[in-house]
Design a protein around this motif. Structure first.
Motif, PDB file in Angstrom:
ATOM      1  N   ALA A  65     125.562 -36.652  49.058  1.00  0.00           N
ATOM      2  CA  ALA A  65     125.015 -35.294  48.980  1.00  0.00           C
ATOM      3  C   ALA A  65     125.300 -34.694  47.611  1.00  0.00           C
ATOM      4  CB  ALA A  65     125.634 -34.421  50.067  1.00  0.00           C
ATOM      5  N   THR A  66     124.519 -33.711  47.263  1.00  0.00           N
ATOM      6  CA  THR A  66     124.667 -33.014  45.988  1.00  0.00           C
ATOM      7  C   THR A  66     124.916 -31.539  46.256  1.00  0.00           C
ATOM      8  OG1 THR A  66     123.168 -34.561  44.897  1.00  0.00           O
ATOM      9  CG2 THR A  66     123.514 -32.445  43.809  1.00  0.00           C
ATOM     10  N   ASN A  67     125.863 -30.976  45.520  1.00  0.00           N
ATOM     11  CA  ASN A  67     126.149 -29.548  45.595  1.00  0.00           C
ATOM     12  C   ASN A  67     125.467 -28.826  44.442  1.00  0.00           C
ATOM     13  OD1 ASN A  67     127.812 -29.717  47.828  1.00  0.00           O
ATOM     14  ND2 ASN A  67     129.694 -29.791  46.642  1.00  0.00           N
TER      15      ASN A  67
ATOM     16  N   PHE B 222     122.227 -21.469  34.638  1.00  0.00           N
ATOM     17  CA  PHE B 222     122.539 -20.622  35.782  1.00  0.00           C
ATOM     18  C   PHE B 222     123.179 -21.390  36.941  1.00  0.00           C
ATOM     19  CE2 PHE B 222     118.642 -17.995  34.373  1.00  0.00           C
ATOM     20  CZ  PHE B 222     119.407 -17.302  33.442  1.00  0.00           C
ATOM     21  N   VAL B 223     122.912 -22.672  37.025  1.00  0.00           N
ATOM     22  CA  VAL B 223     123.367 -23.505  38.142  1.00  0.00           C
ATOM     23  C   VAL B 223     123.850 -24.839  37.599  1.00  0.00           C
ATOM     24  CG1 VAL B 223     122.610 -24.701  40.262  1.00  0.00           C
ATOM     25  CG2 VAL B 223     121.739 -22.426  39.755  1.00  0.00           C
ATOM     26  N   ASP B 224     124.888 -25.392  38.233  1.00  0.00           N
ATOM     27  CA  ASP B 224     125.340 -26.765  37.978  1.00  0.00           C
ATOM     28  C   ASP B 224     125.169 -27.561  39.253  1.00  0.00           C
ATOM     29  OD1 ASP B 224     126.186 -26.560  35.298  1.00  0.00           O
ATOM     30  OD2 ASP B 224     128.168 -25.840  35.908  1.00  0.00           O
TER      31      ASP B 224
ATOM     32  N   ALA C 192     120.650 -15.813  44.467  1.00  0.00           N
ATOM     33  CA  ALA C 192     121.266 -14.879  45.413  1.00  0.00           C
ATOM     34  C   ALA C 192     121.951 -15.616  46.557  1.00  0.00           C
ATOM     35  CB  ALA C 192     120.211 -13.906  45.952  1.00  0.00           C
ATOM     36  N   MET C 193     121.315 -16.657  47.087  1.00  0.00           N
ATOM     37  CA  MET C 193     121.923 -17.414  48.181  1.00  0.00           C
ATOM     38  C   MET C 193     123.196 -18.119  47.714  1.00  0.00           C
ATOM     39  SD  MET C 193     120.269 -16.759  50.948  1.00  0.00           S
ATOM     40  CE  MET C 193     120.234 -15.116  50.240  1.00  0.00           C
ATOM     41  N   LEU C 194     123.185 -18.634  46.498  1.00  0.00           N
ATOM     42  CA  LEU C 194     124.405 -19.245  45.958  1.00  0.00           C
ATOM     43  C   LEU C 194     125.476 -18.186  45.733  1.00  0.00           C
ATOM     44  CD1 LEU C 194     122.956 -21.839  43.432  1.00  0.00           C
ATOM     45  CD2 LEU C 194     124.204 -22.329  45.559  1.00  0.00           C
ATOM     46  N   SER C 195     125.082 -17.000  45.313  1.00  0.00           N
ATOM     47  CA  SER C 195     126.063 -15.941  45.039  1.00  0.00           C
ATOM     48  C   SER C 195     126.795 -15.510  46.300  1.00  0.00           C
ATOM     49  CB  SER C 195     125.385 -14.733  44.378  1.00  0.00           C
ATOM     50  OG  SER C 195     124.671 -13.962  45.326  1.00  0.00           O
ATOM     51  N   GLU C 196     126.173 -15.681  47.456  1.00  0.00           N
ATOM     52  CA  GLU C 196     126.765 -15.273  48.727  1.00  0.00           C
ATOM     53  C   GLU C 196     127.552 -16.383  49.410  1.00  0.00           C
ATOM     54  OE1 GLU C 196     123.503 -13.777  51.043  1.00  0.00           O
ATOM     55  OE2 GLU C 196     123.133 -12.124  49.643  1.00  0.00           O
ATOM     56  N   ALA C 197     127.489 -17.603  48.880  1.00  0.00           N
ATOM     57  CA  ALA C 197     128.152 -18.754  49.502  1.00  0.00           C
ATOM     58  C   ALA C 197     129.623 -18.829  49.081  1.00  0.00           C
ATOM     59  CB  ALA C 197     127.432 -20.040  49.083  1.00  0.00           C
ATOM     60  N   PRO C 198     130.461 -19.408  49.935  1.00  0.00           N
ATOM     61  CA  PRO C 198     131.858 -19.620  49.535  1.00  0.00           C
ATOM     62  C   PRO C 198     131.928 -20.438  48.242  1.00  0.00           C
ATOM     63  CG  PRO C 198     131.540 -20.118  51.866  1.00  0.00           C
ATOM     64  CD  PRO C 198     130.171 -19.901  51.275  1.00  0.00           C
ATOM     65  N   ASP C 199     132.743 -19.984  47.318  1.00  0.00           N
ATOM     66  CA  ASP C 199     132.880 -20.624  46.001  1.00  0.00           C
ATOM     67  C   ASP C 199     131.551 -20.711  45.255  1.00  0.00           C
ATOM     68  OD1 ASP C 199     135.666 -21.050  46.412  1.00  0.00           O
ATOM     69  OD2 ASP C 199     135.203 -22.881  47.541  1.00  0.00           O
ATOM     70  N   ARG C 200     130.573 -19.906  45.704  1.00  0.00           N
ATOM     71  CA  ARG C 200     129.237 -19.887  45.088  1.00  0.00           C
ATOM     72  C   ARG C 200     128.633 -21.290  45.004  1.00  0.00           C
ATOM     73  NH1 ARG C 200     131.432 -15.761  40.657  1.00  0.00           N
ATOM     74  NH2 ARG C 200     131.616 -13.991  42.042  1.00  0.00           N
ATOM     75  N   THR C 201     128.904 -22.094  46.040  1.00  0.00           N
ATOM     76  CA  THR C 201     128.470 -23.489  46.082  1.00  0.00           C
ATOM     77  C   THR C 201     127.887 -23.812  47.450  1.00  0.00           C
ATOM     78  OG1 THR C 201     130.187 -24.141  44.514  1.00  0.00           O
ATOM     79  CG2 THR C 201     129.261 -25.895  45.885  1.00  0.00           C
TER      80      THR C 201
ATOM     81  N   ALA D  39     121.706 -27.427  52.497  1.00  0.00           N
ATOM     82  CA  ALA D  39     122.002 -26.093  53.029  1.00  0.00           C
ATOM     83  C   ALA D  39     121.274 -25.024  52.223  1.00  0.00           C
ATOM     84  CB  ALA D  39     123.504 -25.838  53.014  1.00  0.00           C
ATOM     85  N   LEU D  40     121.212 -25.204  50.909  1.00  0.00           N
ATOM     86  CA  LEU D  40     120.494 -24.250  50.058  1.00  0.00           C
ATOM     87  C   LEU D  40     119.001 -24.270  50.383  1.00  0.00           C
ATOM     88  CD1 LEU D  40     120.621 -22.179  47.789  1.00  0.00           C
ATOM     89  CD2 LEU D  40     120.538 -24.086  46.148  1.00  0.00           C
TER      90      LEU D  40
END
Length: 162
Positions: A100-102, A88-90, A50-59, A64-65
């Motif tokens: 850093a890792t996205n 579900f995630v890359d 859900a937090m990724l879904s709300e982020a710009p570019d879902r990233t 930060a996550l």
């Protein structure tokens, strides 16, 4: 009373604390049970999606996550690995800072969170929101914010600033 003596709770304080502690114990099970039954996800896995879904570019950067999900990096890394295994995630190196890792929500992850959201919201409503008056919901928000200033005084967690 000396400094070494505990400041015991009054009967009223103890009653309130015991009830709040019961909520803290019972609510995660209610949320996890619904999400596991309906989506084969834990509440924390859903929260990450859900937090990724709300982020710009879902990233988001993993740091930060971690803040948005109120998690340590080791815990988040383990969960994101499981979500990666499910498609579900890359994860990828951050273009701005290669150290850093996205984490990015995949199209399959987007579909999963979109499918899971209605059942999750219904459970949150049934277990918490609909049991309260609108004023109590506002009070819950204010009480939670007040507690977060003690539990997260540096404001590192996303919820503290919300």
């Amino acid at each position: 009373m000396t400094e070494s003596e505990p400041r015991w709770l009054s009967d009223h304080e103890r009653e309130s604390w015991v009830r709040f502690a019961a909520v803290l114990e019972l609510l995660p099970g209610v949320l996890d049970s619904q999400l596991d039954r309906d989506e084969k996800l834990t509440h924390f896995e859903y929260f990450v999606l859900a937090m990724l879904s709300e982020a710009p570019d879902r990233t988001l950067r993993m740091t930060a996550l971690a803040a948005r999900t109120n998690a340590t990096l080791p815990r988040l890394s383990r969960v994101v690995s499981r979500l990666e295994d499910q498609g579900f995630v890359d994860r990828s190196p951050c273009a701005e800072d290669r150290r850093a890792t996205n984490a990015t929500l995949t199209p399959v992850g987007w579909s999963k969170v979109v499918h899971a959201a209605p059942g999750h919201v219904a459970t949150v409503r049934q277990a918490v929101i609909d049991a309260l008056t609108p004023e109590q919901v506002s009070q819950l928000g204010r009480i939670s914010a007040r507690l977060l200033t003690r539990l997260d005084p540096e404001g590192r967690m996303f919820a503290t600033g919300s």
